[in-house]
Design a protein around this motif. Structure first.
Motif, PDB file in Angstrom:
ATOM      1  N   GLY A   6       0.827  -1.206   0.000  1.00 40.87           N
ATOM      2  CA  GLY A   6       0.000   0.000   0.000  1.00 40.87           C
ATOM      3  C   GLY A   6       0.856   1.249   0.000  1.00 40.87           C
ATOM      4  N   PRO A   7       0.188   2.409   0.125  1.00 42.30           N
ATOM      5  CA  PRO A   7       0.947   3.662   0.148  1.00 42.30           C
ATOM      6  C   PRO A   7       1.829   3.738   1.388  1.00 42.30           C
ATOM      7  CG  PRO A   7      -1.361   4.056   0.635  1.00 42.30           C
ATOM      8  CD  PRO A   7      -1.234   2.617   0.235  1.00 42.30           C
ATOM      9  N   GLY A   8       3.022   4.208   1.209  1.00 43.32           N
ATOM     10  CA  GLY A   8       3.981   4.276   2.305  1.00 43.32           C
ATOM     11  C   GLY A   8       3.718   5.460   3.222  1.00 43.32           C
ATOM     12  N   THR A   9       4.377   5.440   4.351  1.00 32.65           N
ATOM     13  CA  THR A   9       4.225   6.511   5.331  1.00 32.65           C
ATOM     14  C   THR A   9       4.669   7.862   4.773  1.00 32.65           C
ATOM     15  OG1 THR A   9       4.564   4.895   7.085  1.00 32.65           O
ATOM     16  CG2 THR A   9       4.812   7.206   7.671  1.00 32.65           C
ATOM     17  N   PRO A  10       5.773   7.953   4.042  1.00 42.57           N
ATOM     18  CA  PRO A  10       6.146   9.265   3.482  1.00 42.57           C
ATOM     19  C   PRO A  10       5.080   9.835   2.546  1.00 42.57           C
ATOM     20  CG  PRO A  10       8.007   7.773   3.360  1.00 42.57           C
ATOM     21  CD  PRO A  10       6.820   6.961   3.793  1.00 42.57           C
ATOM     22  N   THR A  11       4.422   8.968   1.812  1.00 43.28           N
ATOM     23  CA  THR A  11       3.366   9.425   0.910  1.00 43.28           C
ATOM     24  C   THR A  11       2.191   9.987   1.697  1.00 43.28           C
ATOM     25  OG1 THR A  11       4.005   7.703  -0.655  1.00 43.28           O
ATOM     26  CG2 THR A  11       1.866   8.744  -0.987  1.00 43.28           C
ATOM     27  N   LEU A  12       1.810   9.319   2.767  1.00 42.59           N
ATOM     28  CA  LEU A  12       0.700   9.796   3.581  1.00 42.59           C
ATOM     29  C   LEU A  12       1.046  11.110   4.272  1.00 42.59           C
ATOM     30  CD1 LEU A  12      -0.588   6.459   5.135  1.00 42.59           C
ATOM     31  CD2 LEU A  12      -1.598   7.789   3.282  1.00 42.59           C
ATOM     32  N   ILE A  13       2.274  11.232   4.744  1.00 41.45           N
ATOM     33  CA  ILE A  13       2.703  12.481   5.374  1.00 41.45           C
ATOM     34  C   ILE A  13       2.690  13.613   4.361  1.00 41.45           C
ATOM     35  CG2 ILE A  13       4.687  13.648   6.415  1.00 41.45           C
ATOM     36  CD1 ILE A  13       5.336  10.997   7.803  1.00 41.45           C
ATOM     37  N   LEU A  14       3.168  13.354   3.164  1.00 38.10           N
ATOM     38  CA  LEU A  14       3.174  14.363   2.111  1.00 38.10           C
ATOM     39  C   LEU A  14       1.753  14.787   1.741  1.00 38.10           C
ATOM     40  CD1 LEU A  14       4.888  16.011   0.134  1.00 38.10           C
ATOM     41  CD2 LEU A  14       4.651  14.129  -1.476  1.00 38.10           C
ATOM     42  N   LEU A  15       0.844  13.830   1.628  1.00 35.78           N
ATOM     43  CA  LEU A  15      -0.550  14.163   1.315  1.00 35.78           C
ATOM     44  C   LEU A  15      -1.199  14.967   2.437  1.00 35.78           C
ATOM     45  CD1 LEU A  15      -1.841  10.891  -0.373  1.00 35.78           C
ATOM     46  CD2 LEU A  15      -1.424  13.101  -1.442  1.00 35.78           C
ATOM     47  N   GLY A  16      -0.916  14.620   3.680  1.00 33.00           N
ATOM     48  CA  GLY A  16      -1.451  15.382   4.811  1.00 33.00           C
ATOM     49  C   GLY A  16      -0.912  16.802   4.839  1.00 33.00           C
ATOM     50  N   LEU A  56       0.213  18.478   2.249  1.00 33.53           N
ATOM     51  CA  LEU A  56      -0.357  19.159   1.090  1.00 33.53           C
ATOM     52  C   LEU A  56      -1.790  19.614   1.375  1.00 33.53           C
ATOM     53  CD1 LEU A  56       0.828  19.741  -1.696  1.00 33.53           C
ATOM     54  CD2 LEU A  56      -0.425  17.770  -2.541  1.00 33.53           C
ATOM     55  N   ALA A  57      -2.553  18.766   2.067  1.00 37.23           N
ATOM     56  CA  ALA A  57      -3.925  19.138   2.421  1.00 37.23           C
ATOM     57  C   ALA A  57      -3.939  20.307   3.405  1.00 37.23           C
ATOM     58  CB  ALA A  57      -4.650  17.939   3.018  1.00 37.23           C
ATOM     59  N   ALA A  58      -3.024  20.318   4.370  1.00 40.21           N
ATOM     60  CA  ALA A  58      -2.955  21.413   5.340  1.00 40.21           C
ATOM     61  C   ALA A  58      -2.572  22.730   4.659  1.00 40.21           C
ATOM     62  CB  ALA A  58      -1.951  21.072   6.437  1.00 40.21           C
ATOM     63  N   VAL A  59      -1.614  22.693   3.768  1.00 40.19           N
ATOM     64  CA  VAL A  59      -1.214  23.904   3.041  1.00 40.19           C
ATOM     65  C   VAL A  59      -2.357  24.391   2.157  1.00 40.19           C
ATOM     66  CG1 VAL A  59       0.344  24.776   1.249  1.00 40.19           C
ATOM     67  CG2 VAL A  59       1.246  23.430   3.137  1.00 40.19           C
ATOM     68  N   GLY A  60      -3.049  23.468   1.518  1.00 39.56           N
ATOM     69  CA  GLY A  60      -4.195  23.845   0.693  1.00 39.56           C
ATOM     70  C   GLY A  60      -5.304  24.499   1.508  1.00 39.56           C
ATOM     71  N   TYR A  61      -5.542  23.982   2.713  1.00 39.43           N
ATOM     72  CA  TYR A  61      -6.565  24.571   3.579  1.00 39.43           C
ATOM     73  C   TYR A  61      -6.143  25.964   4.047  1.00 39.43           C
ATOM     74  CZ  TYR A  61      -9.724  25.322   7.471  1.00 39.43           C
ATOM     75  OH  TYR A  61     -10.644  25.861   8.324  1.00 39.43           O
ATOM     76  N   LEU A  62      -4.870  26.152   4.374  1.00 42.85           N
ATOM     77  CA  LEU A  62      -4.410  27.485   4.777  1.00 42.85           C
ATOM     78  C   LEU A  62      -4.534  28.480   3.630  1.00 42.85           C
ATOM     79  CD1 LEU A  62      -1.326  26.819   7.060  1.00 42.85           C
ATOM     80  CD2 LEU A  62      -3.509  27.832   7.687  1.00 42.85           C
ATOM     81  N   ILE A  63      -4.230  28.066   2.417  1.00 40.22           N
ATOM     82  CA  ILE A  63      -4.409  28.942   1.254  1.00 40.22           C
ATOM     83  C   ILE A  63      -5.886  29.275   1.079  1.00 40.22           C
ATOM     84  CG2 ILE A  63      -4.254  29.049  -1.267  1.00 40.22           C
ATOM     85  CD1 ILE A  63      -1.616  27.489  -1.012  1.00 40.22           C
ATOM     86  N   HIS A  64      -6.742  28.295   1.255  1.00 41.83           N
ATOM     87  CA  HIS A  64      -8.195  28.506   1.179  1.00 41.83           C
ATOM     88  C   HIS A  64      -8.635  29.534   2.217  1.00 41.83           C
ATOM     89  CE1 HIS A  64     -12.433  27.410   0.642  1.00 41.83           C
ATOM     90  NE2 HIS A  64     -12.515  27.397   1.968  1.00 41.83           N
ATOM     91  N   CYS A  65      -8.076  29.447   3.430  1.00 40.96           N
ATOM     92  CA  CYS A  65      -8.450  30.372   4.501  1.00 40.96           C
ATOM     93  C   CYS A  65      -7.904  31.777   4.264  1.00 40.96           C
ATOM     94  CB  CYS A  65      -7.958  29.844   5.849  1.00 40.96           C
ATOM     95  SG  CYS A  65      -8.867  28.399   6.391  1.00 40.96           S
ATOM     96  N   VAL A  66      -6.793  31.901   3.549  1.00 43.12           N
ATOM     97  CA  VAL A  66      -6.267  33.220   3.230  1.00 43.12           C
ATOM     98  C   VAL A  66      -7.156  33.893   2.190  1.00 43.12           C
ATOM     99  CG1 VAL A  66      -4.326  34.417   2.123  1.00 43.12           C
ATOM    100  CG2 VAL A  66      -3.901  32.697   3.874  1.00 43.12           C
TER     101      VAL A  66
END
Length: 92
Positions: free
Chosen positions: A12-22, A24-34
């Motif tokens: 399955g997807p590795g831990t680095p991939t999940l960390i990167l996706l998380g 990326l989602a956090a940065v996307g949400y902060l951009i959305h909030c800006v």
């Protein structure tokens, strides 16, 4: 291959991939909030007011004080980070 065997083999997807996706989602949400710092009030649905019990008059929403919008949590975080960075720059 069944999903259980694939998970046991580590296919399955590795831990680095999940960390990167998380991240990326956090940065996307902060951009959305800006870009969109406010959300519609959950209590009044963004109207900012309710009908009075008699049905003849309006009363303002207590949660948003009649504005119909509330500041997002991500925007509060962004403002705190920004103010902290400005505060540390001023006091160097």
């Amino acid at each position: 291959m069944t999903p259980l065997i694939a998970a046991a083999n580590g296919a399955g997807p590795g831990t680095p991939t999940l960390i990167l996706l998380g991240l990326l989602a956090a940065v996307g949400y902060l951009i959305h909030c800006v870009i969109w710092p406010y959300r519609a009030c959950r209590k009044c649905g963004g109207a900012g007011r309710f009908r009075s019990p008699s049905g003849r008059a309006w009363r303002y929403c207590n949660r948003c004080t009649g504005r119909g919008a509330q500041l997002r949590i991500g925007r509060r975080i962004w403002t705190r980070i920004k103010n902290n960075a400005n505060h540390t720059r001023k006091h160097r």
